[in-house]
Design a protein around this motif. Structure first.
Motif, PDB file in Angstrom:
ATOM      1  N   GLY A  34     -40.528 -25.402 -11.868  1.00  8.79           N
ATOM      2  CA  GLY A  34     -40.387 -23.978 -11.567  1.00  8.79           C
ATOM      3  C   GLY A  34     -40.275 -23.082 -12.791  1.00  8.79           C
ATOM      4  O   GLY A  34     -39.814 -21.946 -12.685  1.00  8.79           O
ATOM      5  N   LEU A  35     -40.701 -23.585 -13.941  1.00  7.79           N
ATOM      6  CA  LEU A  35     -40.693 -22.741 -15.138  1.00  7.79           C
ATOM      7  C   LEU A  35     -41.737 -21.637 -14.980  1.00  7.79           C
ATOM      8  O   LEU A  35     -42.889 -21.924 -14.668  1.00  7.79           O
ATOM      9  CB  LEU A  35     -41.017 -23.565 -16.386  1.00  7.79           C
ATOM     10  N   PRO A  36     -41.347 -20.381 -15.180  1.00  5.85           N
ATOM     11  CA  PRO A  36     -42.323 -19.300 -15.062  1.00  5.85           C
ATOM     12  C   PRO A  36     -43.349 -19.356 -16.207  1.00  5.85           C
ATOM     13  O   PRO A  36     -43.049 -19.839 -17.301  1.00  5.85           O
ATOM     14  CB  PRO A  36     -41.480 -18.028 -15.146  1.00  5.85           C
ATOM     15  N   ASN A  37     -44.540 -18.859 -15.930  1.00  4.16           N
ATOM     16  CA  ASN A  37     -45.596 -18.844 -16.947  1.00  4.16           C
ATOM     17  C   ASN A  37     -45.164 -18.127 -18.212  1.00  4.16           C
ATOM     18  O   ASN A  37     -45.587 -18.494 -19.302  1.00  4.16           O
ATOM     19  CB  ASN A  37     -46.871 -18.212 -16.398  1.00  4.16           C
ATOM     20  N   THR A  38     -44.305 -17.109 -18.083  1.00  4.42           N
ATOM     21  CA  THR A  38     -43.859 -16.392 -19.280  1.00  4.42           C
ATOM     22  C   THR A  38     -43.104 -17.318 -20.228  1.00  4.42           C
ATOM     23  O   THR A  38     -43.263 -17.223 -21.440  1.00  4.42           O
ATOM     24  CB  THR A  38     -42.973 -15.187 -18.918  1.00  4.42           C
ATOM     25  N   GLU A  39     -42.284 -18.229 -19.691  1.00  5.41           N
ATOM     26  CA  GLU A  39     -41.557 -19.173 -20.547  1.00  5.41           C
ATOM     27  C   GLU A  39     -42.500 -20.208 -21.146  1.00  5.41           C
ATOM     28  O   GLU A  39     -42.360 -20.585 -22.312  1.00  5.41           O
ATOM     29  CB  GLU A  39     -40.448 -19.873 -19.758  1.00  5.41           C
ATOM     30  N   LEU A  40     -43.459 -20.667 -20.348  1.00 10.04           N
ATOM     31  CA  LEU A  40     -44.438 -21.629 -20.850  1.00 10.04           C
ATOM     32  C   LEU A  40     -45.283 -20.996 -21.957  1.00 10.04           C
ATOM     33  O   LEU A  40     -45.510 -21.604 -23.000  1.00 10.04           O
ATOM     34  CB  LEU A  40     -45.331 -22.125 -19.712  1.00 10.04           C
ATOM     35  N   GLU A  41     -45.734 -19.769 -21.726  1.00  8.49           N
ATOM     36  CA  GLU A  41     -46.535 -19.056 -22.728  1.00  8.49           C
ATOM     37  C   GLU A  41     -45.738 -18.843 -24.008  1.00  8.49           C
ATOM     38  O   GLU A  41     -46.274 -18.979 -25.108  1.00  8.49           O
ATOM     39  CB  GLU A  41     -46.998 -17.706 -22.171  1.00  8.49           C
ATOM     40  N   ARG A  42     -44.472 -18.532 -23.871  1.00 14.44           N
ATOM     41  CA  ARG A  42     -43.628 -18.309 -25.054  1.00 14.44           C
ATOM     42  C   ARG A  42     -43.488 -19.590 -25.876  1.00 14.44           C
ATOM     43  O   ARG A  42     -43.596 -19.570 -27.103  1.00 14.44           O
ATOM     44  CB  ARG A  42     -42.251 -17.796 -24.629  1.00 14.44           C
ATOM     45  N   ALA A  43     -43.264 -20.721 -25.217  1.00 11.57           N
ATOM     46  CA  ALA A  43     -43.164 -22.005 -25.923  1.00 11.57           C
ATOM     47  C   ALA A  43     -44.473 -22.310 -26.653  1.00 11.57           C
ATOM     48  O   ALA A  43     -44.466 -22.762 -27.802  1.00 11.57           O
ATOM     49  CB  ALA A  43     -42.814 -23.125 -24.949  1.00 11.57           C
ATOM     50  N   ILE A  44     -45.595 -22.038 -25.983  1.00  9.00           N
ATOM     51  CA  ILE A  44     -46.905 -22.277 -26.597  1.00  9.00           C
ATOM     52  C   ILE A  44     -47.088 -21.372 -27.812  1.00  9.00           C
ATOM     53  O   ILE A  44     -47.499 -21.829 -28.883  1.00  9.00           O
ATOM     54  CB  ILE A  44     -48.029 -22.068 -25.561  1.00  9.00           C
ATOM     55  N   THR A  45     -46.770 -20.095 -27.669  1.00 12.36           N
ATOM     56  CA  THR A  45     -46.934 -19.134 -28.759  1.00 12.36           C
ATOM     57  C   THR A  45     -46.066 -19.498 -29.966  1.00 12.36           C
ATOM     58  O   THR A  45     -46.534 -19.462 -31.104  1.00 12.36           O
ATOM     59  CB  THR A  45     -46.592 -17.708 -28.268  1.00 12.36           C
ATOM     60  N   ILE A  46     -44.824 -19.864 -29.697  1.00 17.25           N
ATOM     61  CA  ILE A  46     -43.922 -20.238 -30.798  1.00 17.25           C
ATOM     62  C   ILE A  46     -44.447 -21.474 -31.509  1.00 17.25           C
ATOM     63  O   ILE A  46     -44.465 -21.544 -32.744  1.00 17.25           O
ATOM     64  CB  ILE A  46     -42.483 -20.461 -30.285  1.00 17.25           C
ATOM     65  N   SER A  47     -44.907 -22.473 -30.749  1.00 20.84           N
ATOM     66  CA  SER A  47     -45.375 -23.707 -31.385  1.00 20.84           C
ATOM     67  C   SER A  47     -46.627 -23.460 -32.227  1.00 20.84           C
ATOM     68  O   SER A  47     -46.780 -24.051 -33.294  1.00 20.84           O
ATOM     69  CB  SER A  47     -45.620 -24.804 -30.349  1.00 20.84           C
ATOM     70  N   ILE A  48     -47.491 -22.568 -31.776  1.00 19.32           N
ATOM     71  CA  ILE A  48     -48.678 -22.213 -32.565  1.00 19.32           C
ATOM     72  C   ILE A  48     -48.248 -21.533 -33.866  1.00 19.32           C
ATOM     73  O   ILE A  48     -48.785 -21.821 -34.944  1.00 19.32           O
ATOM     74  CB  ILE A  48     -49.639 -21.307 -31.757  1.00 19.32           C
ATOM     75  N   LYS A  49     -47.262 -20.643 -33.786  1.00 19.62           N
ATOM     76  CA  LYS A  49     -46.768 -19.979 -34.997  1.00 19.62           C
ATOM     77  C   LYS A  49     -46.176 -20.992 -35.974  1.00 19.62           C
ATOM     78  O   LYS A  49     -46.377 -20.880 -37.180  1.00 19.62           O
ATOM     79  CB  LYS A  49     -45.733 -18.917 -34.630  1.00 19.62           C
ATOM     80  N   VAL A  50     -45.446 -21.968 -35.452  1.00 20.27           N
ATOM     81  CA  VAL A  50     -44.863 -22.995 -36.316  1.00 20.27           C
ATOM     82  C   VAL A  50     -45.972 -23.807 -36.983  1.00 20.27           C
ATOM     83  O   VAL A  50     -45.937 -24.068 -38.188  1.00 20.27           O
ATOM     84  CB  VAL A  50     -43.901 -23.909 -35.531  1.00 20.27           C
ATOM     85  N   ALA A  51     -46.977 -24.192 -36.190  1.00 18.45           N
ATOM     86  CA  ALA A  51     -48.090 -24.976 -36.749  1.00 18.45           C
ATOM     87  C   ALA A  51     -48.853 -24.162 -37.796  1.00 18.45           C
ATOM     88  O   ALA A  51     -49.213 -24.686 -38.858  1.00 18.45           O
ATOM     89  CB  ALA A  51     -49.028 -25.435 -35.630  1.00 18.45           C
ATOM     90  N   LYS A  52     -49.087 -22.878 -37.520  1.00 20.34           N
ATOM     91  CA  LYS A  52     -49.764 -22.021 -38.502  1.00 20.34           C
ATOM     92  C   LYS A  52     -48.925 -21.878 -39.765  1.00 20.34           C
ATOM     93  O   LYS A  52     -49.459 -21.848 -40.873  1.00 20.34           O
ATOM     94  CB  LYS A  52     -50.055 -20.646 -37.902  1.00 20.34           C
ATOM     95  N   SER A  53     -47.619 -21.790 -39.590  1.00 24.13           N
ATOM     96  CA  SER A  53     -46.737 -21.690 -40.742  1.00 24.13           C
ATOM     97  C   SER A  53     -46.825 -22.948 -41.594  1.00 24.13           C
ATOM     98  O   SER A  53     -46.830 -22.867 -42.830  1.00 24.13           O
ATOM     99  CB  SER A  53     -45.290 -21.473 -40.287  1.00 24.13           C
ATOM    100  N   ALA A  54     -46.916 -24.107 -40.938  1.00 19.42           N
ATOM    101  CA  ALA A  54     -47.060 -25.364 -41.681  1.00 19.42           C
ATOM    102  C   ALA A  54     -48.342 -25.333 -42.507  1.00 19.42           C
ATOM    103  O   ALA A  54     -48.347 -25.729 -43.677  1.00 19.42           O
ATOM    104  CB  ALA A  54     -47.071 -26.553 -40.725  1.00 19.42           C
ATOM    105  N   MET A  55     -49.402 -24.850 -41.913  1.00 25.13           N
ATOM    106  CA  MET A  55     -50.667 -24.757 -42.648  1.00 25.13           C
ATOM    107  C   MET A  55     -50.555 -23.742 -43.785  1.00 25.13           C
ATOM    108  O   MET A  55     -51.068 -23.961 -44.879  1.00 25.13           O
ATOM    109  CB  MET A  55     -51.819 -24.375 -41.714  1.00 25.13           C
ATOM    110  N   GLY A  56     -49.865 -22.625 -43.535  1.00 23.17           N
ATOM    111  CA  GLY A  56     -49.656 -21.637 -44.585  1.00 23.17           C
ATOM    112  C   GLY A  56     -48.836 -22.210 -45.731  1.00 23.17           C
ATOM    113  O   GLY A  56     -49.128 -21.948 -46.908  1.00 23.17           O
ATOM    114  N   ASN A  57     -47.821 -22.995 -45.389  1.00 25.16           N
ATOM    115  CA  ASN A  57     -47.014 -23.634 -46.431  1.00 25.16           C
ATOM    116  C   ASN A  57     -47.871 -24.577 -47.268  1.00 25.16           C
ATOM    117  O   ASN A  57     -47.743 -24.627 -48.489  1.00 25.16           O
ATOM    118  CB  ASN A  57     -45.839 -24.408 -45.820  1.00 25.16           C
TER     119      ASN A  57
END
Length: 134
Positions: free
Chosen positions: A39-62
């Motif tokens: 029952g997780l709302p799409n907004t929470e799922l989308e937020r987890a996805i967005t944060i993880s993409i930012k973390v992965a991009k940050s790793a590449m930036g590092n």
């Protein structure tokens, strides 16, 4: 005995973020379906996805900066002045994502912030286990 405070929904968000950051399509599919069943709302799922993409991009930036610094080349195109809202979900999914993509800089940052959230060491072990399993 483990002292656990993570809910099934929080664990699922961590699994989703680690799966996204690790580019594991079957894992993403499975854990998003599980999130829907919980029952997780799409907004929470989308937020987890967005944060993880930012973390992965940050790793590449590092890594980009690390490589450029080895060439004695400097780049100042990154804006570090952006402030972000930090809450329990952001920290949970950031820890799992950072661990999954071996981003030690962000992993350490969010591990330090996790102590403000009353997360137990067992909770933190669960998050790293989640990322390691992906």
């Amino acid at each position: 005995m483990r002292k656990e405070t993570l809910s099934e929904k929080e664990k699922t968000l961590a699994y989703i973020s680690a799966s996204i950051a690790s580019c594991c399509k079957p894992c993403v599919k499975y854990h998003i379906e599980k999130g829907n069943k919980l029952g997780l709302p799409n907004t929470e799922l989308e937020r987890a996805i967005t944060i993880s993409i930012k973390v992965a991009k940050s790793a590449m930036g590092n890594m980009e900066m690390y490589g450029l610094n080895r060439l004695e080349t400097r780049s100042s195109h990154r804006d570090k002045s952006k402030k972000r809202d930090i809450d329990r979900t952001m920290i949970l999914v950031s820890i799992a994502s950072a661990y999954a993509v071996n981003n030690s800089t962000l992993f350490n940052k969010y591990m330090k912030l996790s102590h403000k959230l009353d997360l137990s060491n067992d909770d933190l072990l669960i998050l790293t286990d989640i990322a390691w399993l992906i």
